[in-house]
Design a protein around this motif. Structure first.
Motif, PDB file in Angstrom:
ATOM      1  N   LYS A   1      -1.977  -1.180  13.548  1.00  0.00           N
ATOM      2  CA  LYS A   1      -1.680   0.276  13.368  1.00  0.00           C
ATOM      3  C   LYS A   1      -0.418   0.411  12.346  1.00  0.00           C
ATOM      4  N   LYS A   2       0.538  -0.720  12.077  1.00  0.00           N
ATOM      5  CA  LYS A   2       1.469  -0.676  11.245  1.00  0.00           C
ATOM      6  C   LYS A   2       0.948  -0.964   9.755  1.00  0.00           C
ATOM      7  N   ARG A   3      -0.117  -1.500   9.714  1.00  0.00           N
ATOM      8  CA  ARG A   3      -0.958  -1.731   8.456  1.00  0.00           C
ATOM      9  C   ARG A   3      -1.747  -0.510   7.928  1.00  0.00           C
ATOM     10  N   SER A   4      -2.439  -0.024   8.967  1.00  0.00           N
ATOM     11  CA  SER A   4      -3.370   1.164   8.552  1.00  0.00           C
ATOM     12  C   SER A   4      -3.142   2.069   9.510  1.00  0.00           C
ATOM     13  N   SER A   5      -2.415   3.185   9.545  1.00  0.00           N
ATOM     14  CA  SER A   5      -2.446   4.290  10.664  1.00  0.00           C
ATOM     15  C   SER A   5      -3.871   4.900  10.888  1.00  0.00           C
ATOM     16  N   GLU A   6      -4.545   5.131   9.566  1.00  0.00           N
ATOM     17  CA  GLU A   6      -5.822   5.720   9.697  1.00  0.00           C
ATOM     18  C   GLU A   6      -6.869   5.115  10.291  1.00  0.00           C
ATOM     19  N   MET A   7      -6.752   3.670  10.187  1.00  0.00           N
ATOM     20  CA  MET A   7      -7.692   2.936  10.996  1.00  0.00           C
ATOM     21  C   MET A   7      -7.400   2.901  12.339  1.00  0.00           C
ATOM     22  N   TRP A   8      -6.173   2.911  12.739  1.00  0.00           N
ATOM     23  CA  TRP A   8      -5.946   2.673  14.138  1.00  0.00           C
ATOM     24  C   TRP A   8      -6.237   4.091  14.701  1.00  0.00           C
ATOM     25  N   LYS A   9      -6.336   5.267  14.194  1.00  0.00           N
ATOM     26  CA  LYS A   9      -6.752   6.371  14.870  1.00  0.00           C
ATOM     27  C   LYS A   9      -8.040   6.246  15.154  1.00  0.00           C
ATOM     28  N   ASP A  10      -8.879   5.857  14.191  1.00  0.00           N
ATOM     29  CA  ASP A  10     -10.246   5.711  14.289  1.00  0.00           C
ATOM     30  C   ASP A  10     -10.689   4.472  15.657  1.00  0.00           C
ATOM     31  N   LEU A  11      -9.910   3.397  15.579  1.00  0.00           N
ATOM     32  CA  LEU A  11     -10.177   2.512  16.506  1.00  0.00           C
ATOM     33  C   LEU A  11      -9.911   2.722  17.747  1.00  0.00           C
TER      34      LEU A  11
ATOM     35  N   ARG B   1      -1.026 -11.287   3.517  1.00  0.00           N
ATOM     36  CA  ARG B   1      -2.083 -11.741   3.831  1.00  0.00           C
ATOM     37  C   ARG B   1      -2.822 -10.570   4.417  1.00  0.00           C
ATOM     38  N   GLY B   2      -2.260  -9.897   4.988  1.00  0.00           N
ATOM     39  CA  GLY B   2      -2.973  -8.512   5.522  1.00  0.00           C
ATOM     40  C   GLY B   2      -3.896  -8.629   6.351  1.00  0.00           C
ATOM     41  N   PHE B   3      -5.276  -8.134   6.427  1.00  0.00           N
ATOM     42  CA  PHE B   3      -6.302  -8.431   7.270  1.00  0.00           C
ATOM     43  C   PHE B   3      -6.963  -9.849   6.740  1.00  0.00           C
ATOM     44  N   ALA B   4      -7.136 -10.632   7.738  1.00  0.00           N
ATOM     45  CA  ALA B   4      -7.414 -11.904   7.361  1.00  0.00           C
ATOM     46  C   ALA B   4      -8.839 -12.296   8.164  1.00  0.00           C
ATOM     47  N   VAL B   5      -9.483 -13.509   7.403  1.00  0.00           N
ATOM     48  CA  VAL B   5     -10.590 -13.877   7.985  1.00  0.00           C
ATOM     49  C   VAL B   5     -10.130 -14.651   9.186  1.00  0.00           C
ATOM     50  N   ALA B   6      -9.068 -15.515   9.173  1.00  0.00           N
ATOM     51  CA  ALA B   6      -8.593 -16.416  10.243  1.00  0.00           C
ATOM     52  C   ALA B   6      -8.339 -15.475  11.647  1.00  0.00           C
ATOM     53  N   PHE B   7      -8.647 -15.802  12.680  1.00  0.00           N
ATOM     54  CA  PHE B   7      -8.969 -15.008  13.795  1.00  0.00           C
ATOM     55  C   PHE B   7      -7.607 -15.265  14.815  1.00  0.00           C
ATOM     56  N   ASN B   8      -7.485 -14.266  15.491  1.00  0.00           N
ATOM     57  CA  ASN B   8      -6.226 -14.295  16.517  1.00  0.00           C
ATOM     58  C   ASN B   8      -6.772 -14.883  17.732  1.00  0.00           C
TER      59      ASN B   8
END
Length: 359
Positions: free
Chosen positions: A278-288, A214-221
């Motif tokens: 972070k586990k899904r995308s370390s690059e995104m986490w770094k920017d985030l 499912r990865g990044f989803a439209v459903a919210f946390n």
């Protein structure tokens, strides 16, 4: 698929496949036989499956294929953010003693970012001891008891059996709250987020992230929510939790996704920096991390041991160290950040903790 023995109770059952071709006597003698047409059909099916798989593998979402392209700030430079008032509240919850130290640490992180909103802790009095409540509120939360809302369906994950009680957030208008931001107890606040109180919407949340397909989803946390309390909404939700169709396992999060599905405003990940990102995308986490207001400790909880068991205050540092190797050690920085916040919390409120435990 049912085992072969399950079918043998029926006297007329005839196995249709036993490893041999039953259509001809030659088939019985020579084992499996495939016609040219059958081979072509099988080849076509396999080829299509491979192409579909390759297509999925080679076209990741923009977030899985994250690139640092946008250099502009999260908030508009022209945005006017008013100071929070007594009508605005930051709320967390306590349904078990095991989360008391995390609530206290969360409260200290809120103090450091100077949010002027009211702090409220909703809790279940029948499940939380006086000592745990005392520890949880030492850093500034005001306790507010609520009634438990039991799961309306079987199949709820054992960690979420009390989570329907979160719907009680919509009743806090009786305390004078007009706008609230709810944050789970397993979070840390890194930056002030008072801008959320100015949202012109009734409900907002951050999209979820999963480690599976499912990865990044439209459903919210449901770990971070903005909402406007309303008894009418509360009564309506409670009247529908047992009749609406939604997966039971994720409890209130699943229900809220169905209830607010098309009305929910999706907030940036900065407001719920789920460790799964972070586990899904370390690059995104770094920017985030440059913009992150709230970090959500979903995949590793430094204040728990075993299966959501409480960690004694004097063993917290050792417990945090025991978590460092989890998930290949990729959350060391985040665990150290929580450890530092806990150290400060313990130094500031240690005497209060001792008094709480003596009661």
């Amino acid at each position: 698929m049912a085992p072969l023995s399950a079918f043998r109770r029926y006297k007329d059952y005839i196995p249709l496949w036993n490893g041999h071709d039953l259509s001809t006597s030659a088939g019985k003698a020579n084992g499996r036989r495939w016609s040219v047409g059958g081979l072509l059909v099988a080849f076509s099916v396999v080829l299509n499956l491979v192409l579909i798989w390759l297509s999925w593998r080679t076209t990741p979402t923009a977030l899985d294929n994250y690139q640092h392209l946008n250099e502009f700030p999260l908030l508009s430079q022209d945005a006017t953010i008013s100071h929070a008032s007594s009508e605005n509240a930051i709320v967390t919850s306590l349904y078990t003693d095991a989360f008391a130290t995390s609530v206290a640490t969360l409260g200290h992180s809120l103090n450091k970012v100077n949010s002027s909103a009211t702090r409220l802790l909703i809790y279940l009095p029948e499940k939380v001891s006086p000592a745990a409540l005392c520890i949880a509120t030492a850093s500034g939360f005001t306790p507010h008891p609520i009634s438990r809302i039991p799961p309306p369906h079987a199949g709820v994950h054992r960690h979420f059996l009390d989570q329907y009680s979160k719907l009680q957030l919509w009743t806090l208008g009786k305390l004078g709250v007009k706008n609230l931001v709810y944050i789970d107890a397993d979070t840390l606040v890194r930056r002030n987020f008072d801008e959320l109180f100015a949202l012109p919407y009734s409900f907002a949340a951050v999209p979820d992230v999963f480690l599976d397909g499912r990865g990044f989803a439209v459903a919210f946390n449901a770990g971070v929510l903005f909402l406007r309390p309303s008894l009418d909404v509360f009564r309506d939700m409670v009247s529908k939790i047992a009749t609406a169709r939604y997966p039971a396992e994720d409890a209130e999060q699943s229900f809220l996704n169905h209830y607010f599905g098309k009305e929910a405003l999706r907030l940036p990940y900065a407001y719920n920096a789920n460790l799964a990102i972070k586990k899904r995308s370390s690059e995104m986490w770094k920017d985030l991390m440059g913009d992150a207001r709230i970090v959500h400790y979903t995949l590793v909880k430094p204040f728990l041991q075993g299966d959501y068991a409480e960690v004694p205050i004097e063993k917290m540092e050792k417990n945090i160290q025991s978590k460092m190797g989890k998930h290949g050690g990729i959350f060391t920085d985040e665990l150290n950040e929580w450890a530092q916040m806990w150290k400060e919390t313990k130094e500031l409120y240690g005497e209060a903790f001792t008094s709480c435990r003596a009661t």
